[in-house]
Design a protein around this motif. Sequence first.
Motif, PDB file in Angstrom:
ATOM      1  N   ALA A   1       0.833  -1.199   0.000  1.00 58.12           N
ATOM      2  CA  ALA A   1       0.000   0.000   0.000  1.00 58.12           C
ATOM      3  C   ALA A   1       0.872   1.255   0.000  1.00 58.12           C
ATOM      4  CB  ALA A   1      -0.912  -0.010   1.223  1.00 58.12           C
ATOM      5  N   GLY A   2       0.564   2.146  -0.936  1.00 56.25           N
ATOM      6  CA  GLY A   2       1.309   3.393  -1.036  1.00 56.25           C
ATOM      7  C   GLY A   2       2.647   3.288  -1.747  1.00 56.25           C
ATOM      8  N   HIS A   3       2.968   2.092  -2.258  1.00 55.45           N
ATOM      9  CA  HIS A   3       4.276   1.880  -2.888  1.00 55.45           C
ATOM     10  C   HIS A   3       4.155   1.203  -4.260  1.00 55.45           C
ATOM     11  CE1 HIS A   3       6.325   3.080   0.780  1.00 55.45           C
ATOM     12  NE2 HIS A   3       5.482   2.309   1.444  1.00 55.45           N
ATOM     13  N   VAL A   4       3.100   1.529  -4.984  1.00 56.46           N
ATOM     14  CA  VAL A   4       2.872   0.895  -6.282  1.00 56.46           C
ATOM     15  C   VAL A   4       4.021   1.163  -7.243  1.00 56.46           C
ATOM     16  CG1 VAL A   4       1.368   0.877  -8.317  1.00 56.46           C
ATOM     17  CG2 VAL A   4       0.365   0.827  -6.027  1.00 56.46           C
ATOM     18  N   GLU A   5       4.468   2.401  -7.333  1.00 56.17           N
ATOM     19  CA  GLU A   5       5.545   2.729  -8.279  1.00 56.17           C
ATOM     20  C   GLU A   5       6.844   2.026  -7.919  1.00 56.17           C
ATOM     21  OE1 GLU A   5       5.981   6.908  -9.041  1.00 56.17           O
ATOM     22  OE2 GLU A   5       3.846   7.165  -9.397  1.00 56.17           O
ATOM     23  N   ALA A   6       7.195   2.001  -6.647  1.00 51.16           N
ATOM     24  CA  ALA A   6       8.425   1.319  -6.218  1.00 51.16           C
ATOM     25  C   ALA A   6       8.321  -0.177  -6.484  1.00 51.16           C
ATOM     26  CB  ALA A   6       8.688   1.573  -4.735  1.00 51.16           C
TER      27      ALA A   6
ATOM     28  N   ALA B   1       6.481  -1.650  -8.799  1.00 51.22           N
ATOM     29  CA  ALA B   1       6.536  -1.871 -10.248  1.00 51.22           C
ATOM     30  C   ALA B   1       7.976  -1.778 -10.756  1.00 51.22           C
ATOM     31  CB  ALA B   1       5.638  -0.869 -10.970  1.00 51.22           C
ATOM     32  N   ARG B   2       8.749  -0.825 -10.230  1.00 54.61           N
ATOM     33  CA  ARG B   2      10.163  -0.716 -10.627  1.00 54.61           C
ATOM     34  C   ARG B   2      10.935  -1.968 -10.209  1.00 54.61           C
ATOM     35  NH1 ARG B   2       9.443   4.533  -8.845  1.00 54.61           N
ATOM     36  NH2 ARG B   2      10.502   4.076  -6.871  1.00 54.61           N
ATOM     37  N   TYR B   3      10.647  -2.458  -9.022  1.00 53.68           N
ATOM     38  CA  TYR B   3      11.284  -3.688  -8.544  1.00 53.68           C
ATOM     39  C   TYR B   3      10.938  -4.853  -9.468  1.00 53.68           C
ATOM     40  CZ  TYR B   3      11.828  -7.966  -5.828  1.00 53.68           C
ATOM     41  OH  TYR B   3      12.155  -9.237  -5.431  1.00 53.68           O
ATOM     42  N   GLU B   4       9.674  -5.011  -9.802  1.00 54.34           N
ATOM     43  CA  GLU B   4       9.267  -6.103 -10.684  1.00 54.34           C
ATOM     44  C   GLU B   4       9.937  -5.983 -12.052  1.00 54.34           C
ATOM     45  OE1 GLU B   4       7.616  -8.870  -9.903  1.00 54.34           O
ATOM     46  OE2 GLU B   4       7.572  -8.148  -7.842  1.00 54.34           O
ATOM     47  N   ASP B   5      10.016  -4.776 -12.594  1.00 55.17           N
ATOM     48  CA  ASP B   5      10.711  -4.558 -13.872  1.00 55.17           C
ATOM     49  C   ASP B   5      12.148  -5.072 -13.784  1.00 55.17           C
ATOM     50  OD1 ASP B   5       8.450  -3.262 -14.897  1.00 55.17           O
ATOM     51  OD2 ASP B   5       9.290  -1.245 -14.622  1.00 55.17           O
TER      52      ASP B   5
ATOM     53  N   ASP C   1      -5.565  -0.072 -11.118  1.00 53.07           N
ATOM     54  CA  ASP C   1      -4.892   0.792 -10.147  1.00 53.07           C
ATOM     55  C   ASP C   1      -3.417   0.451  -9.975  1.00 53.07           C
ATOM     56  OD1 ASP C   1      -4.935  -1.577  -8.684  1.00 53.07           O
ATOM     57  OD2 ASP C   1      -6.124  -0.747  -7.025  1.00 53.07           O
ATOM     58  N   GLY C   2      -2.945  -0.610 -10.650  1.00 50.30           N
ATOM     59  CA  GLY C   2      -1.543  -1.008 -10.569  1.00 50.30           C
ATOM     60  C   GLY C   2      -1.173  -1.731  -9.294  1.00 50.30           C
ATOM     61  N   GLY C   3      -2.141  -1.955  -8.415  1.00 54.30           N
ATOM     62  CA  GLY C   3      -1.854  -2.562  -7.125  1.00 54.30           C
ATOM     63  C   GLY C   3      -1.609  -4.056  -7.155  1.00 54.30           C
ATOM     64  N   THR C   4      -2.057  -4.707  -8.218  1.00 48.68           N
ATOM     65  CA  THR C   4      -1.866  -6.155  -8.349  1.00 48.68           C
ATOM     66  C   THR C   4      -1.370  -6.458  -9.751  1.00 48.68           C
ATOM     67  OG1 THR C   4      -3.665  -6.570  -6.788  1.00 48.68           O
ATOM     68  CG2 THR C   4      -2.979  -8.422  -8.149  1.00 48.68           C
ATOM     69  N   GLU C   5      -0.427  -7.390  -9.815  1.00 52.39           N
ATOM     70  CA  GLU C   5       0.133  -7.804 -11.096  1.00 52.39           C
ATOM     71  C   GLU C   5       0.113  -9.322 -11.171  1.00 52.39           C
ATOM     72  OE1 GLU C   5       3.440  -5.453 -12.652  1.00 52.39           O
ATOM     73  OE2 GLU C   5       4.513  -7.338 -12.899  1.00 52.39           O
TER      74      GLU C   5
ATOM     75  N   LEU D   1      14.101  -2.405  -0.680  1.00 51.96           N
ATOM     76  CA  LEU D   1      12.729  -1.893  -0.621  1.00 51.96           C
ATOM     77  C   LEU D   1      12.141  -1.930   0.790  1.00 51.96           C
ATOM     78  CD1 LEU D   1      10.929  -3.265  -3.805  1.00 51.96           C
ATOM     79  CD2 LEU D   1      11.510  -0.918  -3.269  1.00 51.96           C
ATOM     80  N   GLY D   2      12.616  -2.822   1.615  1.00 48.77           N
ATOM     81  CA  GLY D   2      12.078  -2.925   2.974  1.00 48.77           C
ATOM     82  C   GLY D   2      10.579  -3.173   2.961  1.00 48.77           C
ATOM     83  N   ASP D   3       9.835  -2.345   3.685  1.00 52.59           N
ATOM     84  CA  ASP D   3       8.379  -2.500   3.789  1.00 52.59           C
ATOM     85  C   ASP D   3       7.649  -2.196   2.484  1.00 52.59           C
ATOM     86  OD1 ASP D   3       8.656  -3.235   6.433  1.00 52.59           O
ATOM     87  OD2 ASP D   3       8.205  -1.229   7.204  1.00 52.59           O
ATOM     88  N   ALA D   4       8.331  -1.583   1.523  1.00 51.43           N
ATOM     89  CA  ALA D   4       7.704  -1.267   0.240  1.00 51.43           C
ATOM     90  C   ALA D   4       7.738  -2.451  -0.726  1.00 51.43           C
ATOM     91  CB  ALA D   4       8.402  -0.068  -0.399  1.00 51.43           C
ATOM     92  N   ALA D   5       8.373  -3.559  -0.327  1.00 50.31           N
ATOM     93  CA  ALA D   5       8.484  -4.734  -1.203  1.00 50.31           C
ATOM     94  C   ALA D   5       7.109  -5.374  -1.428  1.00 50.31           C
ATOM     95  CB  ALA D   5       9.434  -5.757  -0.599  1.00 50.31           C
ATOM     96  N   PRO D   6       6.837  -5.793  -2.661  1.00 52.99           N
ATOM     97  CA  PRO D   6       5.577  -6.476  -2.942  1.00 52.99           C
ATOM     98  C   PRO D   6       5.516  -7.838  -2.241  1.00 52.99           C
ATOM     99  CG  PRO D   6       6.680  -5.801  -4.984  1.00 52.99           C
ATOM    100  CD  PRO D   6       7.650  -5.610  -3.867  1.00 52.99           C
ATOM    101  N   THR D   7       4.313  -8.331  -2.086  1.00 48.77           N
ATOM    102  CA  THR D   7       4.068  -9.678  -1.582  1.00 48.77           C
ATOM    103  C   THR D   7       3.683 -10.539  -2.769  1.00 48.77           C
ATOM    104  OG1 THR D   7       3.253  -8.776   0.494  1.00 48.77           O
ATOM    105  CG2 THR D   7       2.668 -11.052   0.002  1.00 48.77           C
TER     106      THR D   7
END
Length: 96
Positions: free
Chosen positions: A16-21, A23-27, A48-52, A80-86
């Motif tokens: 939550a709140g880290h969609v852009e970060a 997405a960059r990580y996934e790229d 909304d970009g929240g799920t891939e 990324l710490g807490d900004a990492a996707p699950t």
Amino acid sequence: MTDEPIRVVALVEMAAGHVEAGARYEDAVLALLGRYGGKVERRLRTGDGGTEVQVLTFESRAGYEAVLTDPERLALRAGLGDAAPTTRVLEVSDVP
């Protein structure tokens, strides 16, 4: 015994709140797959970009497992710490 190709589906939930970060990580991570005989078949996102959803293939299970322990991937994730996707990963096959 030969190591057969595998296909996986990854369901990636951005923090939550880290969609852009996220997405960059996934790229960056998906760009590493070729090193290990992997490729992206499909990559889909919610509006909304929240799920891939990613459909990935690997020439071998060893290649898939090598991606999971890749030092560059691990460093990116740690950064990324807490900004990492699950991510939930499912191994799949075609239905006859």
